[in-house]
Scaffold this motif. Sequence first.
Motif, PDB file in Angstrom:
ATOM      1  N   PRO A 178       0.792  -1.238   0.000  1.00 48.38           N
ATOM      2  CA  PRO A 178       0.000   0.000   0.000  1.00 48.38           C
ATOM      3  C   PRO A 178       0.822   1.286   0.000  1.00 48.38           C
ATOM      4  O   PRO A 178       0.251   2.373  -0.014  1.00 48.38           O
ATOM      5  CB  PRO A 178      -0.819  -0.121   1.284  1.00 48.38           C
ATOM      6  N   LYS A 179       2.131   1.184   0.010  1.00 50.51           N
ATOM      7  CA  LYS A 179       3.028   2.346  -0.113  1.00 50.51           C
ATOM      8  C   LYS A 179       2.724   3.422   0.934  1.00 50.51           C
ATOM      9  O   LYS A 179       2.623   4.614   0.633  1.00 50.51           O
ATOM     10  CB  LYS A 179       2.926   2.940  -1.522  1.00 50.51           C
ATOM     11  N   GLY A 180       2.578   2.967   2.173  1.00 51.56           N
ATOM     12  CA  GLY A 180       2.379   3.905   3.267  1.00 51.56           C
ATOM     13  C   GLY A 180       0.964   4.413   3.432  1.00 51.56           C
ATOM     14  O   GLY A 180       0.684   5.165   4.368  1.00 51.56           O
ATOM     15  N   GLN A 181       0.065   4.017   2.529  1.00 53.41           N
ATOM     16  CA  GLN A 181      -1.332   4.464   2.615  1.00 53.41           C
ATOM     17  C   GLN A 181      -2.145   3.504   3.476  1.00 53.41           C
ATOM     18  O   GLN A 181      -1.876   2.302   3.512  1.00 53.41           O
ATOM     19  CB  GLN A 181      -1.948   4.552   1.221  1.00 53.41           C
ATOM     20  N   THR A 182      -3.139   4.040   4.155  1.00 48.69           N
ATOM     21  CA  THR A 182      -4.050   3.236   4.955  1.00 48.69           C
ATOM     22  C   THR A 182      -5.419   3.227   4.285  1.00 48.69           C
ATOM     23  O   THR A 182      -5.957   4.287   3.941  1.00 48.69           O
ATOM     24  CB  THR A 182      -4.179   3.795   6.383  1.00 48.69           C
ATOM     25  N   TYR A 183      -5.945   2.026   4.082  1.00 45.97           N
ATOM     26  CA  TYR A 183      -7.236   1.877   3.424  1.00 45.97           C
ATOM     27  C   TYR A 183      -8.278   1.361   4.418  1.00 45.97           C
ATOM     28  O   TYR A 183      -7.957   0.579   5.316  1.00 45.97           O
ATOM     29  CB  TYR A 183      -7.136   0.913   2.236  1.00 45.97           C
ATOM     30  N   ASP A 184      -9.508   1.803   4.238  1.00 44.25           N
ATOM     31  CA  ASP A 184     -10.605   1.393   5.099  1.00 44.25           C
ATOM     32  C   ASP A 184     -11.270   0.155   4.494  1.00 44.25           C
ATOM     33  O   ASP A 184     -12.126   0.259   3.623  1.00 44.25           O
ATOM     34  CB  ASP A 184     -11.613   2.547   5.222  1.00 44.25           C
ATOM     35  N   TRP A 185     -10.853  -1.022   5.003  1.00 37.12           N
ATOM     36  CA  TRP A 185     -11.391  -2.258   4.456  1.00 37.12           C
ATOM     37  C   TRP A 185     -12.567  -2.794   5.271  1.00 37.12           C
ATOM     38  O   TRP A 185     -12.987  -3.928   5.089  1.00 37.12           O
ATOM     39  CB  TRP A 185     -10.300  -3.325   4.357  1.00 37.12           C
ATOM     40  N   GLY A 186     -13.112  -2.000   6.172  1.00 36.87           N
ATOM     41  CA  GLY A 186     -14.307  -2.415   6.888  1.00 36.87           C
ATOM     42  C   GLY A 186     -15.447  -2.647   5.914  1.00 36.87           C
ATOM     43  O   GLY A 186     -15.710  -1.820   5.045  1.00 36.87           O
ATOM     44  N   GLY A 187     -16.110  -3.775   6.016  1.00 36.26           N
ATOM     45  CA  GLY A 187     -17.178  -4.108   5.084  1.00 36.26           C
ATOM     46  C   GLY A 187     -16.704  -4.866   3.873  1.00 36.26           C
ATOM     47  O   GLY A 187     -17.518  -5.305   3.050  1.00 36.26           O
ATOM     48  N   VAL A 188     -15.374  -5.033   3.733  1.00 36.07           N
ATOM     49  CA  VAL A 188     -14.805  -5.750   2.594  1.00 36.07           C
ATOM     50  C   VAL A 188     -14.265  -7.119   3.016  1.00 36.07           C
ATOM     51  O   VAL A 188     -14.329  -8.085   2.258  1.00 36.07           O
ATOM     52  CB  VAL A 188     -13.699  -4.910   1.924  1.00 36.07           C
ATOM     53  N   SER A 189     -13.751  -7.214   4.221  1.00 34.48           N
ATOM     54  CA  SER A 189     -13.145  -8.471   4.682  1.00 34.48           C
ATOM     55  C   SER A 189     -14.226  -9.503   5.018  1.00 34.48           C
ATOM     56  O   SER A 189     -15.289  -9.152   5.553  1.00 34.48           O
ATOM     57  CB  SER A 189     -12.291  -8.202   5.920  1.00 34.48           C
ATOM     58  N   PRO A 190     -13.951 -10.810   4.720  1.00 30.04           N
ATOM     59  CA  PRO A 190     -12.768 -11.309   4.028  1.00 30.04           C
ATOM     60  C   PRO A 190     -12.803 -10.956   2.541  1.00 30.04           C
ATOM     61  O   PRO A 190     -13.844 -11.103   1.891  1.00 30.04           O
ATOM     62  CB  PRO A 190     -12.820 -12.813   4.245  1.00 30.04           C
ATOM     63  N   ARG A 191     -11.679 -10.511   2.064  1.00 31.92           N
ATOM     64  CA  ARG A 191     -11.608  -9.941   0.718  1.00 31.92           C
ATOM     65  C   ARG A 191     -12.056 -10.931  -0.361  1.00 31.92           C
ATOM     66  O   ARG A 191     -12.818 -10.567  -1.270  1.00 31.92           O
ATOM     67  CB  ARG A 191     -10.173  -9.486   0.446  1.00 31.92           C
ATOM     68  N   GLU A 192     -11.572 -12.167  -0.306  1.00 35.88           N
ATOM     69  CA  GLU A 192     -11.885 -13.139  -1.358  1.00 35.88           C
ATOM     70  C   GLU A 192     -13.390 -13.379  -1.442  1.00 35.88           C
ATOM     71  O   GLU A 192     -13.963 -13.476  -2.530  1.00 35.88           O
ATOM     72  CB  GLU A 192     -11.149 -14.461  -1.106  1.00 35.88           C
ATOM     73  N   SER A 193     -14.021 -13.455  -0.284  1.00 44.56           N
ATOM     74  CA  SER A 193     -15.467 -13.667  -0.255  1.00 44.56           C
ATOM     75  C   SER A 193     -16.207 -12.454  -0.807  1.00 44.56           C
ATOM     76  O   SER A 193     -17.195 -12.586  -1.543  1.00 44.56           O
ATOM     77  CB  SER A 193     -15.912 -13.954   1.183  1.00 44.56           C
ATOM     78  N   TYR A 194     -15.723 -11.261  -0.460  1.00 39.48           N
ATOM     79  CA  TYR A 194     -16.349 -10.025  -0.946  1.00 39.48           C
ATOM     80  C   TYR A 194     -16.285  -9.954  -2.472  1.00 39.48           C
ATOM     81  O   TYR A 194     -17.288  -9.678  -3.140  1.00 39.48           O
ATOM     82  CB  TYR A 194     -15.655  -8.821  -0.329  1.00 39.48           C
ATOM     83  N   ILE A 195     -15.100 -10.210  -3.027  1.00 38.73           N
ATOM     84  CA  ILE A 195     -14.924 -10.141  -4.481  1.00 38.73           C
ATOM     85  C   ILE A 195     -15.821 -11.161  -5.181  1.00 38.73           C
ATOM     86  O   ILE A 195     -16.470 -10.858  -6.190  1.00 38.73           O
ATOM     87  CB  ILE A 195     -13.447 -10.355  -4.859  1.00 38.73           C
ATOM     88  N   GLN A 196     -15.869 -12.376  -4.634  1.00 40.68           N
ATOM     89  CA  GLN A 196     -16.688 -13.416  -5.255  1.00 40.68           C
ATOM     90  C   GLN A 196     -18.162 -13.037  -5.230  1.00 40.68           C
ATOM     91  O   GLN A 196     -18.899 -13.274  -6.193  1.00 40.68           O
ATOM     92  CB  GLN A 196     -16.476 -14.752  -4.555  1.00 40.68           C
ATOM     93  N   THR A 197     -18.600 -12.429  -4.144  1.00 40.83           N
ATOM     94  CA  THR A 197     -20.002 -11.989  -4.055  1.00 40.83           C
ATOM     95  C   THR A 197     -20.302 -10.920  -5.088  1.00 40.83           C
ATOM     96  O   THR A 197     -21.346 -10.953  -5.757  1.00 40.83           O
ATOM     97  CB  THR A 197     -20.296 -11.460  -2.642  1.00 40.83           C
ATOM     98  N   VAL A 198     -19.389  -9.954  -5.241  1.00 48.42           N
ATOM     99  CA  VAL A 198     -19.576  -8.900  -6.251  1.00 48.42           C
ATOM    100  C   VAL A 198     -19.685  -9.513  -7.642  1.00 48.42           C
ATOM    101  O   VAL A 198     -20.586  -9.169  -8.429  1.00 48.42           O
ATOM    102  CB  VAL A 198     -18.421  -7.881  -6.201  1.00 48.42           C
ATOM    103  N   LEU A 199     -18.783 -10.440  -7.963  1.00 47.85           N
ATOM    104  CA  LEU A 199     -18.789 -11.060  -9.290  1.00 47.85           C
ATOM    105  C   LEU A 199     -20.054 -11.884  -9.516  1.00 47.85           C
ATOM    106  O   LEU A 199     -20.650 -11.840 -10.594  1.00 47.85           O
ATOM    107  CB  LEU A 199     -17.548 -11.941  -9.452  1.00 47.85           C
ATOM    108  N   THR A 200     -20.471 -12.632  -8.484  1.00 46.57           N
ATOM    109  CA  THR A 200     -21.667 -13.450  -8.608  1.00 46.57           C
ATOM    110  C   THR A 200     -22.905 -12.592  -8.807  1.00 46.57           C
ATOM    111  O   THR A 200     -23.738 -12.858  -9.688  1.00 46.57           O
ATOM    112  CB  THR A 200     -21.836 -14.338  -7.364  1.00 46.57           C
ATOM    113  N   ASP A 201     -23.026 -11.542  -8.007  1.00 45.15           N
ATOM    114  CA  ASP A 201     -24.188 -10.659  -8.121  1.00 45.15           C
ATOM    115  C   ASP A 201     -24.207  -9.932  -9.458  1.00 45.15           C
ATOM    116  O   ASP A 201     -25.275  -9.752 -10.073  1.00 45.15           O
ATOM    117  CB  ASP A 201     -24.189  -9.640  -6.981  1.00 45.15           C
ATOM    118  N   LEU A 202     -23.037  -9.503  -9.911  1.00 44.60           N
ATOM    119  CA  LEU A 202     -22.955  -8.815 -11.200  1.00 44.60           C
ATOM    120  C   LEU A 202     -23.344  -9.751 -12.330  1.00 44.60           C
ATOM    121  O   LEU A 202     -24.142  -9.390 -13.203  1.00 44.60           O
ATOM    122  CB  LEU A 202     -21.542  -8.276 -11.425  1.00 44.60           C
TER     123      LEU A 202
END
Length: 341
Positions: A178-202
């Motif tokens: 992340p090169k020193g940046q902090t990201y707000d991943w609340g609501g995204v974790s676990p990431r793999e599950s989140y991505i799969q849900t987005v792809l499935t719903d889309l």
Amino acid sequence: MGSKFGTGSLNIVMTLLLCLILLLSMAPKLKAELTTVEHPLNSDGSISFLVVGDWGRRGLYNQSQVALQMGRIGEKLDINFVVSTGDNIYDSGMKSIDDPAFQLSFSNIYTSPSLQKPWYLVLGNHDYRGDVEAQLSPMLRSMDSRWICMRSFIVNTEIAELFFVDTTPFVDDYFLSPKGQTYDWGGVSPRESYIQTVLTDLEMGLRESRANWKIVVGHHTIKSASIHGNTKELESLLLPILEANNVDLYVNGHDHCLQHISTSQSPIQFLTSGGGSKAWRGYYNWTTTPEDMKFFYDGQGFMSVKITRTEMGIVFYDVSGNILHKWDTSKTSYTAFDVPL
């Protein structure tokens, strides 16, 4: 040897099969989990909107000038809404619901009468550096009724459906380096599950869509000649779904430029509208298939889209409202012949 089934038995089997087919046809279809916002057509059956990205800089870097021209073009086209391709608040999103950046970068900038329409917004990577829930909060809409921001959702206009996709969680580097940046991943974790849900719903939403035009909007590029280049995660995970479901346009920001790419390998038009404020990166890299680059402008601007049931036209404008590039297409309306089971 004769059949052990008599005529009466065959009639019973056929009746049962017909009943089964009838029951299956009456069964409710699975619905996509993505929230759908209904947006009515104009009285003539058309819809038109503007697209701008990477803009939220308190009016600086020509943001105010771009907003002025958006207002003028919006009035001329009598637009129905505005699409934002993300990076709505720089440099690090919103600090909280009360962050003055919302007023200073949005409400106080896009003041033209024609822009007092719904704004449909996705999040960009800079938005994820702040309080994501603040941008998603319904309280912002109580402050400015135009603001409609969700992670992933659908805008249905009957003749066209726009599928907004939250692309930031797809990018590995934000998690691994992340090169020193902090990201707000609340609501995204676990990431793999989140991505799969987005792809499935889309995929479900695209498959179920009966719109004549399908447009997918995300922040990150799939194909780009500018400094960020192609996003490999979207090429591998998202693009196959778009191509399999007859998507017409993929519209993004992220790279601070305007561009139109059309390749022989894909029927999708790849459009970048990320010139809402800071631009002029001075970078271009598209050498292997130069004929695929239909238009590239390394500066500020925005684009418009006008759609009827059978025609679509896009136009790119610069910071002065000059037309830089046009593209039009048409198709037969298949919805009239689409007979459900």
